[in-house]
Design a protein around this motif. Structure first.
Motif, PDB file in Angstrom:
ATOM      1  N   VAL A   8       4.934  -2.084   1.513  1.00  0.00           N
ATOM      2  CA  VAL A   8       5.421  -1.151   2.529  1.00  0.00           C
ATOM      3  C   VAL A   8       5.454   0.266   1.963  1.00  0.00           C
ATOM      4  O   VAL A   8       5.048   1.236   2.617  1.00  0.00           O
ATOM      5  CB  VAL A   8       6.818  -1.582   3.027  1.00  0.00           C
ATOM      6  CG1 VAL A   8       7.466  -0.484   3.879  1.00  0.00           C
ATOM      7  CG2 VAL A   8       6.719  -2.872   3.842  1.00  0.00           C
ATOM      8  N   LEU A   9       5.946   0.409   0.733  1.00  0.00           N
ATOM      9  CA  LEU A   9       6.014   1.733   0.102  1.00  0.00           C
ATOM     10  C   LEU A   9       4.626   2.290  -0.171  1.00  0.00           C
ATOM     11  O   LEU A   9       4.374   3.491   0.034  1.00  0.00           O
ATOM     12  CB  LEU A   9       6.815   1.640  -1.196  1.00  0.00           C
ATOM     13  CG  LEU A   9       8.293   1.247  -1.064  1.00  0.00           C
ATOM     14  CD1 LEU A   9       8.935   1.135  -2.437  1.00  0.00           C
ATOM     15  CD2 LEU A   9       9.062   2.227  -0.184  1.00  0.00           C
ATOM     16  N   LEU A  10       3.717   1.465  -0.642  1.00  0.00           N
ATOM     17  CA  LEU A  10       2.346   1.918  -0.876  1.00  0.00           C
ATOM     18  C   LEU A  10       1.723   2.448   0.409  1.00  0.00           C
ATOM     19  O   LEU A  10       1.100   3.516   0.422  1.00  0.00           O
ATOM     20  CB  LEU A  10       1.510   0.765  -1.443  1.00  0.00           C
ATOM     21  CG  LEU A  10       0.012   1.045  -1.619  1.00  0.00           C
ATOM     22  CD1 LEU A  10      -0.223   2.112  -2.677  1.00  0.00           C
ATOM     23  CD2 LEU A  10      -0.733  -0.244  -1.978  1.00  0.00           C
ATOM     24  N   ARG A  11       1.903   1.698   1.462  1.00  0.00           N
ATOM     25  CA  ARG A  11       1.317   2.089   2.751  1.00  0.00           C
ATOM     26  C   ARG A  11       1.887   3.430   3.226  1.00  0.00           C
ATOM     27  O   ARG A  11       1.206   4.200   3.910  1.00  0.00           O
ATOM     28  CB  ARG A  11       1.601   0.977   3.762  1.00  0.00           C
ATOM     29  CG  ARG A  11       0.856   1.079   5.073  1.00  0.00           C
ATOM     30  CD  ARG A  11       0.976  -0.202   5.881  1.00  0.00           C
ATOM     31  NE  ARG A  11       0.425  -0.015   7.203  1.00  0.00           N
ATOM     32  CZ  ARG A  11       1.100  -0.146   8.337  1.00  0.00           C
ATOM     33  NH1 ARG A  11       2.381  -0.485   8.323  1.00  0.00           N
ATOM     34  NH2 ARG A  11       0.513   0.059   9.502  1.00  0.00           N
ATOM     35  N   ALA A  12       3.139   3.719   2.836  1.00  0.00           N
ATOM     36  CA  ALA A  12       3.795   4.963   3.250  1.00  0.00           C
ATOM     37  C   ALA A  12       3.609   6.085   2.234  1.00  0.00           C
ATOM     38  O   ALA A  12       4.253   7.135   2.349  1.00  0.00           O
ATOM     39  CB  ALA A  12       5.281   4.702   3.457  1.00  0.00           C
ATOM     40  N   ASP A  13       2.748   5.887   1.230  1.00  0.00           N
ATOM     41  CA  ASP A  13       2.518   6.889   0.183  1.00  0.00           C
ATOM     42  C   ASP A  13       3.790   7.200  -0.598  1.00  0.00           C
ATOM     43  O   ASP A  13       3.998   8.333  -1.044  1.00  0.00           O
ATOM     44  CB  ASP A  13       1.941   8.187   0.763  1.00  0.00           C
ATOM     45  CG  ASP A  13       0.415   8.171   0.774  1.00  0.00           C
ATOM     46  OD1 ASP A  13      -0.179   7.530  -0.108  1.00  0.00           O
ATOM     47  OD2 ASP A  13      -0.170   8.798   1.677  1.00  0.00           O
ATOM     48  N   ASP A  14       4.629   6.203  -0.773  1.00  0.00           N
ATOM     49  CA  ASP A  14       5.868   6.362  -1.531  1.00  0.00           C
ATOM     50  C   ASP A  14       5.612   5.888  -2.956  1.00  0.00           C
ATOM     51  O   ASP A  14       5.302   4.718  -3.181  1.00  0.00           O
ATOM     52  CB  ASP A  14       6.981   5.530  -0.882  1.00  0.00           C
ATOM     53  CG  ASP A  14       8.345   5.786  -1.498  1.00  0.00           C
ATOM     54  OD1 ASP A  14       8.422   5.950  -2.737  1.00  0.00           O
ATOM     55  OD2 ASP A  14       9.337   5.795  -0.755  1.00  0.00           O
ATOM     56  N   PRO A  15       5.723   6.773  -3.965  1.00  0.00           N
ATOM     57  CA  PRO A  15       5.361   6.400  -5.341  1.00  0.00           C
ATOM     58  C   PRO A  15       6.219   5.303  -5.945  1.00  0.00           C
ATOM     59  O   PRO A  15       5.871   4.763  -7.004  1.00  0.00           O
ATOM     60  CB  PRO A  15       5.511   7.722  -6.108  1.00  0.00           C
ATOM     61  CG  PRO A  15       6.447   8.551  -5.293  1.00  0.00           C
ATOM     62  CD  PRO A  15       6.179   8.169  -3.865  1.00  0.00           C
ATOM     63  N   ARG A  16       7.315   4.940  -5.291  1.00  0.00           N
ATOM     64  CA  ARG A  16       8.165   3.895  -5.849  1.00  0.00           C
ATOM     65  C   ARG A  16       7.505   2.524  -5.817  1.00  0.00           C
ATOM     66  O   ARG A  16       8.006   1.576  -6.429  1.00  0.00           O
ATOM     67  CB  ARG A  16       9.497   3.849  -5.095  1.00  0.00           C
ATOM     68  CG  ARG A  16      10.388   5.048  -5.366  1.00  0.00           C
ATOM     69  CD  ARG A  16      11.663   5.013  -4.535  1.00  0.00           C
ATOM     70  NE  ARG A  16      11.373   5.175  -3.117  1.00  0.00           N
ATOM     71  CZ  ARG A  16      12.311   5.094  -2.155  1.00  0.00           C
ATOM     72  NH1 ARG A  16      13.579   4.856  -2.483  1.00  0.00           N
ATOM     73  NH2 ARG A  16      11.987   5.268  -0.899  1.00  0.00           N
ATOM     74  N   TYR A  17       6.354   2.412  -5.112  1.00  0.00           N
ATOM     75  CA  TYR A  17       5.638   1.138  -5.113  1.00  0.00           C
ATOM     76  C   TYR A  17       5.323   0.713  -6.540  1.00  0.00           C
ATOM     77  O   TYR A  17       5.375  -0.480  -6.888  1.00  0.00           O
ATOM     78  CB  TYR A  17       4.331   1.245  -4.304  1.00  0.00           C
ATOM     79  CG  TYR A  17       3.209   1.911  -5.070  1.00  0.00           C
ATOM     80  CD1 TYR A  17       2.301   1.160  -5.818  1.00  0.00           C
ATOM     81  CD2 TYR A  17       3.076   3.295  -5.086  1.00  0.00           C
ATOM     82  CE1 TYR A  17       1.294   1.780  -6.553  1.00  0.00           C
ATOM     83  CE2 TYR A  17       2.081   3.915  -5.811  1.00  0.00           C
ATOM     84  CZ  TYR A  17       1.193   3.151  -6.541  1.00  0.00           C
ATOM     85  OH  TYR A  17       0.221   3.752  -7.287  1.00  0.00           O
ATOM     86  N   LEU A  18       4.993   1.688  -7.405  1.00  0.00           N
ATOM     87  CA  LEU A  18       4.574   1.376  -8.769  1.00  0.00           C
ATOM     88  C   LEU A  18       5.750   0.867  -9.597  1.00  0.00           C
ATOM     89  O   LEU A  18       5.584  -0.027 -10.440  1.00  0.00           O
ATOM     90  CB  LEU A  18       3.950   2.611  -9.414  1.00  0.00           C
ATOM     91  CG  LEU A  18       3.367   2.418 -10.820  1.00  0.00           C
ATOM     92  CD1 LEU A  18       2.312   1.323 -10.833  1.00  0.00           C
ATOM     93  CD2 LEU A  18       2.777   3.735 -11.329  1.00  0.00           C
TER      94      LEU A  18
END
Length: 768
Positions: free
Chosen positions: A618-628
């Motif tokens: 979900v975070l990746l799709r929203a360009d949120d760097p916390r995905y990493l």
């Protein structure tokens, strides 16, 4: 038929009260009052599995705690140790079960139904739910190397040795050089034991082999021990006999363990005389023995000379070989991996986890899909949908297709894709993954699937509740137990999001088949369903005072809301920046995380790798760097063999719920890697959105592919120019039709919309 007319509830209540017991009917009624009224209370499949599980736990409680001088599996040695983080008090526990180290790794070969498992210290259980084998070292000067008494590493980072209690350590690894082999190395001062467990390639009948290599600084013995237990607990052995040549055991006149050298000493014991471990000094040698309670232990002993390494091999024929495995094939792994989507990155750990995940997917996709080799070696549509998606996105299309072809046979006459009664998400998941197969292969639905798709979609339509109800659940699917880990029976949005996705998928598939009428019908029904959910969500937002999506219209925000993010991943029913989706993610991140991972309070009571990755998606799709950050956490939680249990104990790092090797988690890791490089968003292909800059420091290219996508397969390469230091992204493709719109969206670089016909771009840093 006459039985249903008898007053069973009255009779059961009366007998219970007369015997001084609680009335079970009254207790069940109380339990049901905590859930929404539903047509299915507790599915019989789960009740049956639970009874079997706790029956073993009851046996464990009668055997283990009174015999702590035995050598037990690693989980028991830890869980029964009052000085250990894994200690579980036993006072009022009727059953004793593994709640702290549910970790094991399957070994096998493609299309072999037998999946031997190895625990964190090398205990090998070659046959499903059976007895086990392990190695020990006993020295002439009285020292022992017992792997289960050492400290085993639960994950890549977690290892705490208390020298006074656990003077040794066991390290474990997964060797992928020739199939799948679990290597366990136990050491203490002057002693080393290396065990290798694998299923032999090339033989006509599958054989599980345990190779034990021992070395001691003084004379002693390498011991091959037969144990009446496995990683769940007791597994009975009633009789064992050593062959006249002293090179094989016959176990219960049914199974055979062969040694590659004659046993030089041999001892057997039964329950009344204690573990064979305490009899290895006995002068008398036994050829065999029996035990009426089923607790035979045996030890075949092989002499060790000081400073000299010795290897002994034990072989266990896997007795239920199918026609598929009847012919020897040395290239089974090579064939199974043909055409798979290759990952090549400088992060050795991430790379290893991806390679291990693909082999996990292959081992558990024979005909049906299994989400685990042991506890979960059975079928669920939910797990199968995610695992098949992993297979498809990894290019293992034939295996995915083979599993999908079995879906129609599991459908009821009314169109219900049934794996467990009362799961209302299964039809949506089945239709969604069938549609994904069509998208990723560029093929229309198979004729075999046509009737199943129609009936499955109509089942969703007919199962929905009336939209005229004056209630927050109007138009939704009925109350059910849904994904099991969301709480008591309720009107779960998880079910509804999957239902909408299923109807959309049915419409798409009939569009591919040229069936415009069915396409329009199911698209219209999907929209009606969506509108009903929108009305319910609006009411929930008003009640809660924020847009986040609870687990159901009647729940406060809690860990069960993890099911509601299905609207964003994987169904993509909403935009990446949907306020409701992102508010749900923020709630979960702020309130439901332990040790950097999502902690599921409902039932699992552990950190969930695959659900943490759902949030990362979900975070990746929203360009949120916390995905990493979430990806890094999940990588650290992996066992040394690259596996995740279904839920992870926050203190021990070991498994505390479900199967010790959770295939759904492996699928999610493979999907996470795929989406870092390529993913679809509506009619656009997005490249490199999750490729971290730390992978790009060197000059070697970072590559991924060929990756199936909805537009056709694509291979991606990210490379740094040795002269200029500039990064470029290039790709090769074989589109199903016209080239899609492509956007390169590398973190830390400006996004780039690709023009027609382009096959590469040079990146520009975002801060320049």
């Amino acid at each position: 038929m006459w039985m249903k007319w008898l007053p069973w509830r009255f009779l059961i209540s009366r007998v219970a009260r007369a015997s001084g017991f609680l009335d079970p009917i009254s207790v069940l009624a109380r339990l049901h009052s905590f859930a929404q009224p539903s047509e299915i209370g507790e599915p019989i499949e789960l009740l049956r599995a639970g009874v079997v599980f706790h029956a073993r736990g009851l046996i464990n409680s009668r055997v283990i705690q009174h015999n702590l001088d035995w050598v037990w599996p690693y989980w028991i040695e830890r869980q029964f140790d009052p000085h250990d983080d894994a200690f579980v008090p036993r006072a009022f526990s009727i059953t004793h079960i593994n709640l702290t180290h549910r970790n094991w790794t399957a070994v096998g070969r493609p299309d072999c139904p037998e999946l031997p498992i190895v625990d964190p210290c090398g205990l090998l259980t070659p046959l499903f739910d059976g007895w086990s084998l392990e190695g020990w070292i006993k020295t002439d000067d009285g020292r022992w190397l017992l792997p289960s008494h050492t400290q085993a590493r639960a994950s890549q980072e977690r290892l705490s040795i208390e020298e006074d209690r656990m003077p040794g350590v066991t390290d474990q690894s997964l060797d992928l050089s020739d199939g799948v082999c679990v290597v366990s190395t136990s050491r203490m001062e002057g002693l080393e034991l290396i065990s290798r467990a694998f299923v032999t390639p090339g033989s006509a009948q599958p054989v599980c082999e345990l190779s034990l290599t021992a070395q001691s600084d003084s004379g002693g013995w390498l011991v091959l021990a037969l144990r009446p237990y496995n990683p769940e607990g007791i597994s009975f052995i009633h009789e064992v006999n050593l062959s006249p040549e002293r090179t094989a055991w016959s176990i219960d006149k049914k199974y055979t363990v062969e040694f590659d050298a004659p046993a030089e000493r041999h001892h057997v014991s039964d329950y009344r005389n204690g573990d064979v471990h305490i009899h290895l000094q006995d002068d008398e040698d036994q050829q065999g023995g029996s035990c009426e309670v089923g607790m035979v232990t045996a030890a075949a002993m092989f002499r060790l000379e000081a400073g000299r390494q010795r290897t002994v091999r034990a072989r266990v024929p896997l007795t239920t070989a199918t026609q598929k495995t009847a012919q020897p094939d040395d290239s089974a792994w090579e064939k199974s991996l043909t055409g798979h989507c290759r990952l090549c990155i400088p992060d050795a750990h991430f790379q290893f986890l991806y390679d291990a995940a693909l082999r996990t997917l292959i081992l558990h996709s024979i005909d049906d899909i299994y989400p685990g080799p042991y506890t979960y070696k059975r079928f669920w549509f939910r797990d199968a949908a995610f695992i098949i998606h992993g297979l498809l996105c990894a290019g293992l299309t034939e295996r995915a297709e083979r599993a999908l072809d079995r879906f129609p046979s599991r459908q009821t006459a009314l169109g219900y894709f049934r794996s467990q009664e009362g799961e209302w998400d299964s039809n949506g998941e089945a239709l969604w993954i069938m549609s994904r197969f069509c998208e990723l292969t560029g093929r229309p639905p198979k004729p075999l699937w046509g009737k199943a798709i129609v009936q499955g979609a109509r089942w969703i339509i007919h199962k929905r509740l009336s939209e005229e109800l004056d209630a927050p659940h109007a138009g939704l699917l009925p109350a059910g137990f849904s994904a099991e880990h969301l709480g008591p029976n309720d009107y779960y949005y998880w079910d509804d999001f999957w239902g909408i996705a299923g109807l959309h998928s049915a419409a798409v598939m009939f569009g591919l088949m040229g069936e415009k009428g069915l396409h329009d019908d199911f698209q219209r029904e999907a929209e009606r369903f969506r509108q009903a959910v929108e009305r319910s969500l609006a009411g929930a937002a008003e009640r809660l005072g924020q847009p986040a999506i609870p687990a159901s219209p009647y729940r406060r925000l809690d860990a069960g809301a993890i099911g509601s993010i299905a609207v964003g991943y994987p169904t993509q029913l909403c935009a990446p920046d949907d306020a409701r989706l992102l508010d749900t993610a923020e709630f979960l991140l702020a309130n439901c995380f332990v040790g950097g991972g999502f902690f599921q309070d409902m039932i699992h009571s552990g950190i969930n790798a695959y659900l943490t990755l759902h949030l990362a998606q979900v975070l990746l799709r929203a360009d949120d760097p916390r995905y990493l950050t979430l990806m890094d956490t999940v990588a650290k939680l992996a066992s040394p063999t690259g596996q995740w249990p279904e839920a992870i104990h926050p203190r021990t790092g070991g498994g505390c719920m479900g199967d010790g090797q959770h295939v759904w988690a492996a699928a999610e890791w493979a999907l996470m890697m795929r989406h870092c490089f390529v993913r679809e968003e509506s009619e656009m292909l997005i490249l490199c959105q999750g490729v971290p800059e730390r992978w790009l420091d060197g000059t070697e290219p970072v590559t991924f592919g060929p990756a199936p996508t909805a537009f056709g397969p694509v291979s991606i390469s990210v490379e740094r120019n040795a002269d200029t230091g500039r990064l470029s992204v290039s790709w090769q493709s074989a589109w199903h039709g016209a080239a899609p719109a492509i956007q390169v969206r590398m973190p830390g670089f400006l996004p780039y919309n690709v023009g027609p016909g382009a096959v590469s771009v040079e990146l520009v840093k975002a801060n320049t």
